[in-house]
Design a protein around this motif. Structure first.
Motif, mmCIF file in Angstrom:
data_model
loop_
_atom_site.group_PDB
_atom_site.id
_atom_site.type_symbol
_atom_site.label_atom_id
_atom_site.label_comp_id
_atom_site.label_asym_id
_atom_site.label_seq_id
_atom_site.Cartn_x
_atom_site.Cartn_y
_atom_site.Cartn_z
ATOM 1 N N UNK A 82 50.951 25.977 -38.724
ATOM 2 C CA UNK A 82 49.691 25.950 -39.255
ATOM 3 C C UNK A 82 48.884 26.920 -38.600
ATOM 4 N N UNK A 83 48.455 27.702 -39.874
ATOM 5 C CA UNK A 83 47.290 28.886 -39.133
ATOM 6 C C UNK A 83 46.246 28.609 -39.847
ATOM 7 N N UNK A 84 44.968 29.443 -39.403
ATOM 8 C CA UNK A 84 43.801 29.074 -40.033
ATOM 9 C C UNK A 84 42.918 30.381 -39.773
ATOM 10 N N UNK A 85 41.760 30.622 -40.660
ATOM 11 C CA UNK A 85 41.112 31.924 -40.425
ATOM 12 C C UNK A 85 39.686 31.284 -41.045
ATOM 13 N N UNK A 86 38.762 31.939 -40.172
ATOM 14 C CA UNK A 86 37.233 31.790 -40.586
ATOM 15 C C UNK A 86 37.022 32.902 -41.406
ATOM 16 N N UNK A 87 36.356 32.572 -42.804
ATOM 17 C CA UNK A 87 35.868 33.483 -43.734
ATOM 18 C C UNK A 87 34.493 33.825 -43.871
ATOM 19 N N UNK A 88 33.589 33.076 -43.386
ATOM 20 C CA UNK A 88 32.391 32.941 -43.453
ATOM 21 C C UNK A 88 31.555 32.260 -42.377
ATOM 22 N N UNK A 89 30.413 32.671 -41.850
ATOM 23 C CA UNK A 89 29.596 32.074 -40.846
ATOM 24 C C UNK A 89 28.173 32.264 -41.456
ATOM 25 N N UNK A 90 27.122 31.723 -40.586
ATOM 26 C CA UNK A 90 25.698 31.625 -40.914
ATOM 27 C C UNK A 90 25.301 33.163 -40.905
ATOM 28 N N UNK A 91 24.632 33.610 -41.579
ATOM 29 C CA UNK A 91 24.043 35.131 -41.586
ATOM 30 C C UNK A 91 23.115 35.175 -40.244
ATOM 31 N N UNK A 92 22.333 34.181 -40.130
ATOM 32 C CA UNK A 92 21.526 34.324 -38.665
ATOM 33 C C UNK A 92 22.235 34.078 -37.499
ATOM 34 N N UNK A 93 23.351 33.420 -37.626
ATOM 35 C CA UNK A 93 24.424 33.343 -36.255
ATOM 36 C C UNK A 93 25.867 33.571 -36.570
ATOM 37 N N UNK A 94 26.134 34.903 -36.746
ATOM 38 C CA UNK A 94 27.531 35.120 -37.387
ATOM 39 C C UNK A 94 28.488 34.967 -36.132
ATOM 40 N N UNK A 95 28.151 34.744 -34.873
ATOM 41 C CA UNK A 95 28.977 34.366 -33.784
ATOM 42 C C UNK A 95 28.457 33.049 -33.244
ATOM 43 N N UNK A 96 29.031 32.158 -32.889
ATOM 44 C CA UNK A 96 28.903 30.784 -32.255
ATOM 45 C C UNK A 96 29.849 30.710 -31.254
ATOM 46 N N UNK A 97 29.477 30.421 -30.030
ATOM 47 C CA UNK A 97 30.341 29.969 -28.866
ATOM 48 C C UNK A 97 29.989 28.576 -28.404
ATOM 49 N N UNK A 98 30.988 27.894 -28.486
ATOM 50 C CA UNK A 98 30.936 26.400 -28.017
ATOM 51 C C UNK A 98 31.939 26.188 -27.149
ATOM 52 N N UNK A 99 31.376 25.955 -25.979
ATOM 53 C CA UNK A 99 32.488 25.504 -24.826
ATOM 54 C C UNK A 99 33.492 26.701 -24.678
ATOM 55 N N UNK A 100 34.678 26.419 -24.907
ATOM 56 C CA UNK A 100 35.851 27.187 -24.490
ATOM 57 C C UNK A 100 36.015 27.973 -25.832
ATOM 58 N N UNK A 101 35.330 27.944 -26.914
ATOM 59 C CA UNK A 101 35.669 28.400 -28.102
ATOM 60 C C UNK A 101 34.666 29.439 -28.727
ATOM 61 N N UNK A 102 35.250 30.452 -29.529
ATOM 62 C CA UNK A 102 34.005 31.223 -30.148
ATOM 63 C C UNK A 102 34.389 31.309 -31.524
ATOM 64 N N UNK A 103 33.405 31.206 -32.605
ATOM 65 C CA UNK A 103 33.712 31.247 -33.922
ATOM 66 C C UNK A 103 33.096 32.399 -34.414
ATOM 67 N N UNK A 104 33.686 33.264 -35.178
ATOM 68 C CA UNK A 104 33.230 34.430 -36.138
ATOM 69 C C UNK A 104 34.471 34.875 -37.190
ATOM 70 N N UNK A 105 33.928 35.361 -38.126
ATOM 71 C CA UNK A 105 34.645 35.694 -39.320
ATOM 72 C C UNK A 105 36.030 36.440 -39.073
ATOM 73 N N UNK A 106 37.008 36.085 -39.483
ATOM 74 C CA UNK A 106 38.565 36.788 -39.160
ATOM 75 C C UNK A 106 39.118 36.269 -37.735
#
Length: 326
Positions: A84-108
């Protein structure tokens, strides 16, 4: 919203002595619900919105075959394997990077990627925890150890992506044996690869409070008589810097779980006629018999995102019973 592509093949060989299935898939998801941070001037800190998109890809293989197939004895083995693999392809324009706890979400990036301070070991001169320095750290805050630069203040530690909670592959193996009126089966599940953030262990090694329980590894911590230890010193006054959230608590998530075993005996028909029953089966089962992981007591199966909490391991249970058909 989501869209899915699947392609697979089912097969049977040698008069279905061996059967199996192989499938590849790609699942795309759009308008994902994400917690989006809001400006500090707002009355609330974050808001759930339909933003973001990602896709999952994977391979699933399942095989089942009779290793031995005799008139009175049969051994069947069934196994499956999943990637199983996954990739983020879109994030909010006003928040392209969201850090939550031990994770960080951004495109790619992988949705389950860890974002942590980079722990680098122990300074054997005083037992301090060492971290890689963040870019732009002032020279006065840097400590040189064996010719390399580190920091001991967690505020100057470098954050970076540190692997994913997603394993390289996972699966299960079931063996079933039948001999005359006896049957025996057992299930083993496993996972290879992936990362797991063991916050329970971190809590048992922390020194921020007195009068608490410690992990037995605390006995191996750095002291003036044990300067080669790979565990920093126990220091209540400096716990924030020594025991902060970092890759120190990130471990291999691989495991083997002995999920269950089932042993049964079906009474012969000659005896059933005397008891005036059509079928009788005596059985013994055991559930959650054992778990082998990187650290004793650590349960990587607790959550998919590679984190744990203060919960009990699955209970080990044993059952003895009889099934009767009148």
């Amino acid at each position: 919203s989501s869209n899915t592509f699947n392609a697979g093949v089912n097969f049977g060989l040698w008069n279905n002595r061996l059967t199996g299935e192989v499938e590849v898939y790609k699942r795309g998801s759009d308008q994902l619900l994400l917690s989006v941070p809001l400006p500090l001037s707002d009355a609330i800190n974050s808001q759930i919105r339909n933003v973001g998109a990602m896709y999952n890809t994977g391979l699933e293989i399942s095989l089942s075959g009779d290793i031995v197939k005799k008139e009175q004895f049969r051994w069947n083995l069934t196994t499956n394997l999943t990637t199983f693999k996954n990739k983020i392809t879109k994030m909010p324009v006003e928040n392209p990077v969201i850090t939550s706890g031990t994770k960080r979400r951004e495109v790619g990036k992988d949705y389950y990627s860890f974002w942590l301070r980079q722990y680098a070991g122990v300074d054997h001169t005083d037992g301090s925890a060492l971290y890689l320095p963040a870019e732009g750290t002032d020279a006065k805050d840097i400590r040189t150890v064996d010719g390399k630069e580190y920091v001991v203040n967690q505020n100057y530690a470098k954050f970076d992506y540190s692997g994913s909670a997603i394993p390289d592959f996972s699966g299960a193996v079931t063996n079933t044996f039948n001999y005359k009126d006896f049957s025996l089966s057992f299930l083993i599940t496993y996972q290879v690869g992936g990362k797991f953030y063991d916050s329970n262990y971190a809590g048992l090694m922390g020194t921020s409070t007195y009068g608490k329980s410690y992990h037995v590894d605390a006995l191996k911590a750095w002291t003036t008589d044990n300067t080669t230890s790979d565990i920093p010193r126990l220091d209540a006054a400096n716990s924030a810097n020594i025991n902060t959230a970092s890759t120190r608590w990130l471990v291999d998530a691989s495991y083997i779980s002995f999920r269950n075993v089932n042993f049964a005996y079906s009474l012969p028909k000659s005896l059933l006629s005397k008891l005036d029953v059509s079928n009788a089966r005596v059985f013994f089962t055991g559930e959650n018999l054992g778990l082998i992981s990187k650290r004793k007591g650590m349960n990587p199966t607790e959550s998919f995102d590679g984190t744990n909490s203060s919960t009990y391991l699955p209970s080990r249970t044993f059952t003895v019973g009889i099934n009767l058909s009148l």
